[in-house]
Design a protein around this motif. Structure first.
Motif, mmCIF file in Angstrom:
data_model
loop_
_atom_site.group_PDB
_atom_site.id
_atom_site.type_symbol
_atom_site.label_atom_id
_atom_site.label_comp_id
_atom_site.label_asym_id
_atom_site.label_seq_id
_atom_site.Cartn_x
_atom_site.Cartn_y
_atom_site.Cartn_z
ATOM 1 N N ASN A 319 -2.698 -25.855 -17.202
ATOM 2 C CA ASN A 319 -3.695 -26.908 -17.335
ATOM 3 C C ASN A 319 -4.154 -27.074 -18.780
ATOM 4 N N ASN A 320 -4.749 -28.228 -19.043
ATOM 5 C CA ASN A 320 -5.267 -28.559 -20.365
ATOM 6 C C ASN A 320 -6.657 -27.951 -20.504
ATOM 7 N N THR A 321 -6.759 -26.888 -21.300
ATOM 8 C CA THR A 321 -8.035 -26.197 -21.495
ATOM 9 C C THR A 321 -8.722 -26.604 -22.794
ATOM 10 N N GLY A 322 -8.047 -27.418 -23.613
ATOM 11 C CA GLY A 322 -8.592 -27.796 -24.898
ATOM 12 C C GLY A 322 -8.321 -26.792 -25.999
ATOM 13 N N SER A 323 -7.571 -25.730 -25.688
ATOM 14 C CA SER A 323 -7.273 -24.697 -26.679
ATOM 15 C C SER A 323 -5.846 -24.882 -27.203
ATOM 16 N N HIS A 324 -5.425 -23.993 -28.090
ATOM 17 C CA HIS A 324 -4.067 -24.029 -28.610
ATOM 18 C C HIS A 324 -3.077 -23.584 -27.524
ATOM 19 N N ASP A 325 -1.809 -23.850 -27.779
ATOM 20 C CA ASP A 325 -0.674 -23.380 -26.971
ATOM 21 C C ASP A 325 -0.583 -24.107 -25.626
ATOM 22 N N GLU A 326 -1.228 -23.568 -24.592
ATOM 23 C CA GLU A 326 -1.185 -24.158 -23.246
ATOM 24 C C GLU A 326 0.243 -24.253 -22.722
ATOM 25 N N THR A 327 1.056 -23.284 -23.105
ATOM 26 C CA THR A 327 2.465 -23.285 -22.733
ATOM 27 C C THR A 327 2.720 -22.423 -21.509
ATOM 28 N N ALA A 328 3.841 -22.717 -20.846
ATOM 29 C CA ALA A 328 4.221 -21.925 -19.678
ATOM 30 C C ALA A 328 4.797 -20.577 -20.095
ATOM 31 N N LEU A 329 5.689 -20.567 -21.082
ATOM 32 C CA LEU A 329 6.342 -19.336 -21.515
ATOM 33 C C LEU A 329 6.200 -19.220 -23.027
ATOM 34 N N ASP A 330 5.393 -18.265 -23.476
ATOM 35 C CA ASP A 330 5.119 -18.044 -24.891
ATOM 36 C C ASP A 330 5.944 -16.851 -25.368
ATOM 37 N N ILE A 331 6.986 -17.122 -26.149
ATOM 38 C CA ILE A 331 7.785 -16.066 -26.771
ATOM 39 C C ILE A 331 7.203 -15.880 -28.159
ATOM 40 N N GLU A 332 6.301 -14.922 -28.267
ATOM 41 C CA GLU A 332 5.353 -14.838 -29.376
ATOM 42 C C GLU A 332 5.951 -14.291 -30.657
ATOM 43 N N GLY A 333 6.696 -13.199 -30.578
ATOM 44 C CA GLY A 333 7.238 -12.622 -31.792
ATOM 45 C C GLY A 333 7.921 -11.290 -31.541
#
Length: 602
Positions: A319-333
């Protein structure tokens, strides 16, 4: 979308490959329920029963089927020998933490399970952050199955303080309303590293780093987990006070996660940091319900991971929370060799997948050797302020993410297929080829229902002289179409039967045109004599190319990687496409469970 689309096979009791995860130190929940422990701890060998609804129970008795214990007191005060079982009575509710000890072996696992008839036994807390349901410390070869966990600060908490452990197994666990710890608040005295409440947490942050070629814990399998109003699985190795993992990827190794149904959590459902040799497959993740997080909001988080596969999953509704990212799968580092194949990403406010580039306190946390192939993306990355596009790449500093993005299909993309959050263009970092914009998609896992023929899909078996016929029975308890010989087709998996040696997902074209078939087929269980798979159009094989059944793809008994099933095909209205799985040469259908959720897009 109907709820039954996402129901996982939570109660299905077929043989599977599973290793469990469980626990640290926990506080007894409800002092009034705590039993008086025996004066001298003993080693318990055999099968022990707990029944708090029977008039015959006694904590001073033998814990037998005819004289069970009333509480977890005796189990918590003694040590279980390899091969022992602790069985909780179905239908009973226990408001007390279970924290047994003991060491199993590869041939004699220690099991926590259920007995009797009816609903799974419930282990619950009182809704405060310090509550635990099951706690295991430095376990080897422990299995937890057929339990319900609720209203606690943590579900199953496994805490390792030493290295060289093996064998954890969770199966048919239902966890709900476990979310009183959020962003490390309130801090927990029994494990100060706990960041978010979860159904299953394996914490190795208090263990020393393993030597090269070894691990803290290897051999974890989690299957048939339902998690609602709680995060699902956290495999974490961050030392107290640190912000990023302090353990190498190899510290948690050989992890197999399958048949998870996760929905309604305010925190990320999954965190793998660190993990190596990870398979995350055949799962349905509804990301709706997340709340904004200041550092960015994601549904699933991957960091310090190597040699991983995410295949045949559904990731939807971040959902749209108004924050950054909001992605389903975050491959961070700090990842290497991550393959994302045959998944469905739909209706996520941010990108379906994002590749970032963060490292432990600085730049250069490269995501290298990535592969994104044969996935279906629908309506992702449209929210202002989120990572845009179907796939988002962040590459402002250090070694940028790299890899291959190929043979995916995407529809309704307001901000394009690839998007760079900053730095270099995504197409200059990845090799991008064969990705196709489509106007309509028919994803089998999203359109699976209890009605044969819905959205053009049928679930069928082939017995020989009788030809292809619809499987006759829909089992709502495990969400699959079945025949009496054991054949079934579910929303993620298929298995042949003793008579229906061939089973298939069958789709009928609604109109003429060019369709793009995408997916990944692989064994979802080891054993048996292998299976064979093919795609046919009107009875002729189109994958692999052949006019008859003499050509097919063989999936050996131990193959859990399989093959991409990417085909572009011209169809006429009424054409029939079948995704066929059939038994091996000896017609032994044991161990023949196959994962395959193809999508067909015009």
């Amino acid at each position: 979308m109907k709820n039954n689309v996402g129901r996982r096979q939570i109660l299905h009791a077929r043989p599977i490959r599973v290793f469990v995860v469980a626990v640290a130190t926990a506080l007894t929940i409800g002092a009034s329920l705590a039993a008086t422990a025996p004066a001298v701890a003993a080693t318990l060998s055999g099968t022990y029963y707990v029944d708090n609804s029977s008039g015959s129970c006694s904590d001073s008795g033998p814990g037998s089927s005819t004289a069970p214990w009333c509480t977890f007191g005796p189990a918590n005060s003694n040590t279980f020998a390899a091969g022992s079982q602790l069985l909780l009575k179905r239908g009973d509710t226990f408001q007390q933490a279970l924290k047994p000890t003991g060491v199993g072996t590869s041939s004699a696992w220690i099991t926590i399970g259920a007995y009797g008839t009816g609903s799974r036994p419930i282990i619950k807390g009182s809704g405060v952050a310090s509550d635990r349901t099951i706690v295991l410390t430095n376990p080897d070869y422990w299995r937890v199955q057929d339990v319900e966990l609720s209203t606690a600060g943590e579900g199953i908490l496994v805490n390792y303080t030493t290295t060289g452990h093996q064998g954890l197994d969770f199966e048919r666990v239902y966890a709900h309303d476990i979310q009183t710890i959020f962003h490390g608040s309130p801090a927990q005295s029994d494990d100060p590293r706990l960041y978010n409440s979860a159904a299953i947490t394996v914490d190795i942050g208090g263990a020393p780093s393993p030597s090269a070629g070894s691990s803290v814990i290897s051999g974890i399998t989690i299957r048939n987990l339902e998690a609602t109003n709680t995060a699902a699985i956290y495999l974490v190795g961050t030392a107290t006070g640190a912000s990023y993992p302090t353990q190498p990827a190899s510290a948690i190794s050989d992890v197999f996660v399958s048949e998870v149904y996760a929905h309604a959590s305010k925190a990320p459902f999954f965190a793998f940091e660190p993990t190596s040799n990870l398979h995350f497959v055949s799962s349905y993740v509804d990301c709706s319900g997340h709340v904004a997080e200041s550092q960015g909001t994601t549904c699933n988080f991957v960091y310090d991971v190597s040699d991983a596969v995410f295949a045949n999953n559904v990731f939807i509704n971040m959902n749209n929370t108004g924050s950054h990212d909001e992605t389903a799968l975050d491959i961070e580092g700090v990842t290497d060799n991550i393959r994302v194949s045959g998944n469905y990403f739909g209706n996520n406010a941010g990108a379906g997948i994002e590749y970032l580039n963060f490292a432990n306190g600085g730049s250069g946390g490269a995501n290298t050797n990535n592969m994104v192939d044969g996935n279906t993306f629908y309506n992702n990355g449209g929210a202002a302020g989120s990572q845009l596009g179907q796939i988002a790449i962040y590459a402002s500093s250090g070694t940028p993410a790299s890899g291959t993005i190929s043979n995916n299909v995407y529809a309704s993309s307001p901000n394009g297929f690839l998007s760079s959050a900053s730095g270099s263009a995504a197409s200059s970092l990845f090799t991008v080829t064969g990705n196709t914009a489509v106007t309509a998609e028919n994803a089998s896992a999203m359109q699976f229902t209890s009605t044969q023929g819905s959205k053009g899909w049928r679930q069928q078996g082939y017995t020989g002289s009788g030809g292809w016929a619809d499987l006759p029975t829909f089992n709502s308890g495990v969400n699959q179409w079945e025949a009496s010989d054991g054949a079934f087709v579910g929303n993620f998996e298929l298995q042949a039967g003793s008579s229906n040696l061939w089973v298939a997902r069958t789709w009928t074209a609604s109109s003429s045109g060019t369709v793009h078939i995408r997916g990944q087929v692989f064994k979802d269980a080891t054993g048996g004599d292998g299976v064979k798979a093919l795609i046919e159009r009107n009875g002729a094989a189109i994958w692999p190319s052949s006019p008859d059944y003499l050509t097919y793809k063989s999936l050996p008994a131990g193959d859990t990687n399989g093959f991409a099933t990417d085909v572009d095909q011209t169809v006429n209205a009424g054409d029939i496409i079948r995704f066929v799985v059939f038994a091996g040469p000896s017609h032994d259908v044991s161990g023949d469970l196959v994962s395959w959720i193809p999508s067909i897009s015009y």
